[in-house]
Design a protein around this motif. Structure first.
Motif, mmCIF file in Angstrom:
data_model
loop_
_atom_site.group_PDB
_atom_site.id
_atom_site.type_symbol
_atom_site.label_atom_id
_atom_site.label_comp_id
_atom_site.label_asym_id
_atom_site.label_seq_id
_atom_site.Cartn_x
_atom_site.Cartn_y
_atom_site.Cartn_z
ATOM 1 N N ARG A 40 7.640 -4.128 7.644
ATOM 2 C CA ARG A 40 6.068 -4.056 7.237
ATOM 3 C C ARG A 40 6.261 -2.640 6.617
ATOM 4 O O ARG A 40 5.665 -2.522 4.951
ATOM 5 N N ALA B 280 0.812 -4.628 3.931
ATOM 6 C CA ALA B 280 -0.845 -5.210 5.362
ATOM 7 C C ALA B 280 -1.345 -5.846 4.777
ATOM 8 O O ALA B 280 -1.354 -5.375 2.944
ATOM 9 N N TRP C 210 0.894 -1.352 -0.261
ATOM 10 C CA TRP C 210 0.208 -0.064 -0.076
ATOM 11 C C TRP C 210 1.303 0.950 -0.606
ATOM 12 O O TRP C 210 1.704 0.963 0.911
ATOM 13 N N ALA D 288 -3.160 -0.941 5.865
ATOM 14 C CA ALA D 288 -2.249 0.080 6.167
ATOM 15 C C ALA D 288 -2.382 1.820 7.413
ATOM 16 O O ALA D 288 -1.777 2.019 6.643
ATOM 17 N N VAL E 71 -4.112 6.580 0.420
ATOM 18 C CA VAL E 71 -3.816 4.985 0.499
ATOM 19 C C VAL E 71 -4.171 4.586 -0.811
ATOM 20 O O VAL E 71 -5.476 4.676 -0.695
ATOM 21 N N ARG F 178 -6.781 -2.523 2.879
ATOM 22 C CA ARG F 178 -6.590 -0.713 2.920
ATOM 23 C C ARG F 178 -6.387 0.222 4.798
ATOM 24 O O ARG F 178 -5.859 0.820 4.732
#
Length: 100
Positions: free
Chosen positions: A36, A60, A3, A66, A86, A63
């Motif tokens: 991450r 992630a 993302w 993230a 995002v 969404r």
């Protein structure tokens, strides 16, 4: 899933970025989630000096996950980010390698 999170600084951006304790907390947070993070850094004006926002690409499952990562950042909670976008990112080339 990757993302891409792009944010523009809020009007308080310059003063918040000048707060060394806040920026140290921001950096400590990013280091705490570095497993991450695929890429991270500030976005700058064309002079290459003036911060205007940030780019964060994270791994992630969704969404929402993230967004939770960026919302957990002390700088976000302090109001540094004015707008946040995002977007799912499908990497084709990463770290100079074709992703296939």
């Amino acid at each position: 899933m990757a993302w891409m999170i792009v944010s523009e600084d809020s009007a308080q951006g310059p003063s918040l970025r000048a707060d060394r304790a806040l920026m140290d907390a921001h950096w400590a947070y990013e280091l705490s989630i570095r497993d991450r993070i695929l890429a991270a850094g500030s976005l700058r004006s064309d002079d290459g000096l003036t911060p205007r926002g940030s780019l964060l690409i994270v791994e992630a499952a969704s969404r929402d996950e993230a967004l939770a990562l960026v919302n957990g950042d002390p700088a976000t909670r302090a109001g540094l980010r004015g707008t946040i976008s995002v977007t799912y990112w499908n990497p084709a080339i990463l770290d100079h390698r074709e992703m296939g």
